[in-house]
Design a protein around this motif. Structure first.
Motif, PDB file in Angstrom:
ATOM      1  N   LYS A 143      11.237  47.678  59.463  1.00  0.00           N
ATOM      2  CA  LYS A 143      11.499  47.136  60.815  1.00  0.00           C
ATOM      3  C   LYS A 143      11.964  45.682  60.769  1.00  0.00           C
ATOM      4  O   LYS A 143      12.792  45.246  61.550  1.00  0.00           O
ATOM      5  CB  LYS A 143      10.208  47.205  61.646  1.00  0.00           C
ATOM      6  CG  LYS A 143       9.815  48.619  62.043  1.00  0.00           C
ATOM      7  CD  LYS A 143       8.641  48.546  63.042  1.00  0.00           C
ATOM      8  CE  LYS A 143       8.374  49.904  63.675  1.00  0.00           C
ATOM      9  NZ  LYS A 143       8.027  50.942  62.662  1.00  0.00           N
ATOM     10  N   GLN A 166      20.350  53.455  61.630  1.00  0.00           N
ATOM     11  CA  GLN A 166      19.653  54.751  61.683  1.00  0.00           C
ATOM     12  C   GLN A 166      20.588  55.849  62.172  1.00  0.00           C
ATOM     13  O   GLN A 166      20.591  56.958  61.658  1.00  0.00           O
ATOM     14  CB  GLN A 166      18.445  54.660  62.602  1.00  0.00           C
ATOM     15  CG  GLN A 166      17.260  54.057  61.901  1.00  0.00           C
ATOM     16  CD  GLN A 166      16.018  54.073  62.763  1.00  0.00           C
ATOM     17  OE1 GLN A 166      15.872  54.897  63.643  1.00  0.00           O
ATOM     18  NE2 GLN A 166      15.132  53.131  62.521  1.00  0.00           N
ATOM     19  N   GLY A 224      14.164  53.318  58.664  1.00  0.00           N
ATOM     20  CA  GLY A 224      13.184  53.803  59.623  1.00  0.00           C
ATOM     21  C   GLY A 224      12.538  55.060  59.048  1.00  0.00           C
ATOM     22  O   GLY A 224      12.153  55.095  57.891  1.00  0.00           O
TER      23      GLY A 224
END
Ligand code: FAD
Length: 407
Positions: free
Chosen positions: A207, A370, A86
């Motif tokens: 993504k 993340q 990310g």
């Protein structure tokens, strides 16, 4: 130093002129065994594109045949590596006193290895696709698609992940597994909004898909895309689809990722290499039978996620030649070779399989990555995880003994 062989093996047919083929042939020659390489492609570089990173252990193994400096001269060193999930990026620590990864064009690498092998005295024959092999008590004969044959004391299958020799050794041998990813490589000019730090390779979890990118010595940016695809597509299948269509898919896939979407939008059809399905080899039960043996991706393709496929292929080539040099016959040499190599390559392949799963995590997995990434980097002991892979060195001059486990 070249050491005379004590083996009754004097000649070898090497099937495949990719990476392992020229290296094993040059190393066999150094060990006093005459080797000829038979490659299915009609010429040296046909159909070869893209680039790959050689690890320090692979370069060290190449030094045994004196090809390491020629590769470094053509390569771009990746002095740093960065992981991006990310918006979070983390620089990965470097191993102390270990040279950087060297990024080299696949065509350049093939040429250097070929030239080094020819200089050493290896003969190459092109347009020779092996289709069968027969053994008798004294020799093995390879049969090629064009009707020709060649005989020698041993036959080395360096014929890649879709190896024919693997099934000649064992018709029940597993086929290469599919990672669920298709590979692409693109090239574009750097620009003010897309200008990676020179010498830094970034591994990015986007993504929807993973990609990696770096700046080359000529100032251009290279990137590699790993596109999730349930459908398996061979190189031929994937190349049957126009590059423009693949670019549309890549642009949709990387939309919203930075710099992924810029990389996809600015790559033109002429600057896109299509690699097809990315493979990973499950453990192969029989690495050898009689006078035939496997080396490189044919027996241990760890998938591109490890950055070790070519380096392991080079290491195995050197170790195989060492074993054939020092042990009295093919069987004892092949047994010692498998013993030296199996554990290491299977452990690295397992790491590759774990990374491949992380490349297609789904939204929940991605969120977790993340959150966990900073913790992971805090607790990760890079030396412990990567040191044993990259510090592996082969002592060419050390004799191999039966039952040995010396590296
Ligand atoms: C997208 C992608 C990225 C990668 N990135 C990296 C990286 O960064 N670092 C790394 O170390 N590795 C990387 N790899 C892996 C690396 O390319 C392989 O591990 C390496 O090429 C293995 O070398 P090899 O000689 O065993 O097989 P190959 O390079 O596949 O060579 C096999 C040769 O055998 C020939 N052949 C096949 N069948 C026959 C036959 N029947 N008769 C005669 N000849 C035959 C083929 O034409 C070919 O020339 C990557 C792979 C992919 C797909």
């Amino acid at each position: 130093m070249s050491i005379a062989t004590t083996s009754n093996v004097r000649t070898a047919l090497v099937i495949g002129g990719g990476i392992a083929g020229p290296v094993v042939a040059a190393a066999l020659l150094k060990a006093g065994i005459q080797a000829t390489v038979y490659e299915a492609y009609p010429t040296l570089t046909e159909g070869i594109g893209g680039g790959l990173a050689l690890a320090p252990n692979g370069l060290a193994a190449l030094s045994v045949i004196g090809a390491d400096d020629a590769v470094r001269a053509l390569a771009t060193p990746a002095a740093g590596t960065v992981m991006a999930v990310g918006g979070n990026t983390r620089r990965l620590p470097n191993l102390a006193d270990v040279e950087p990864l060297q990024i080299v064009g696949r065509g350049d690498l093939h040429r250097v290895l070929h030239d080094r092998a020819v200089e050493a005295g290896v003969r190459f024959e092109y347009g020779k696709r092996l289709v069968a092999a027969d053994e008798d008590p004294n020799s093995v004969t390879g049969r090629f698609e064009d009707g020709s044959t060649a005989s020698a004391d041993v036959l080395v299958g360096a014929d890649g992940v879709r190896s024919t020799v693997r099934t000649l050794i064992d018709p029940q041998a597993p086929a290469a597994g599919y990672t669920g990813l298709l590979g692409f490589q693109g090239y574009l000019d750097a620009s003010p909004d897309l200008d990676p730090e020179p010498g830094v390779m970034t591994f990015a979890f986007g993504k929807r898909a993973y990609y990696l990118f770096w700046k080359m010595a000529d100032g251009r940016v290279t990137w590699g895309a790993n596109l999730p695809s349930k459908k398996y597509m061979s190189l031929t299948d994937a190349r049957a689809i126009r590059a423009e269509q693949w670019l549309r898919t890549l642009r949709e896939t990387y939309a919203g990722d930075l710099p992924g979407e810029l990389l996809a939008y600015r790559t033109t059809a002429e600057n896109l290499d299509i690699t097809g399905a990315i493979h990973i080899m499950p453990p192969v039960p029989h690495w050898h039978r009689g006078r035939m043996v496997l080396v490189g991706d044919a027996v241990h393709a760890p998938s591109n996620s490890t950055g070790q496929g070519a380096s392991l292929a080079i290491e195995s080539s050197i170790q195989l030649a060492r074993c054939l040099r020092d042990l009295p016959d093919a069987t004892s040499a092949f047994n010692a070779y498998e013993q030296l190599r199996r554990e290491r390559v299977e452990r690295i392949t397992k790491r590759g399989a774990r990374t491949n799963s992380a490349k297609t995590p789904g939204p929940v997995g991605r969120k977790a990555m993340q959150v966990l990434m900073p913790v992971f980097f805090k607790v990760m002991n890079f030396e412990k995880v990567m040191g044993w892979e990259q510090r592996y060195r082969i002592d060419w001059d050390a004799p191999v003994e039966v039952g040995t486990s010396v590296g």
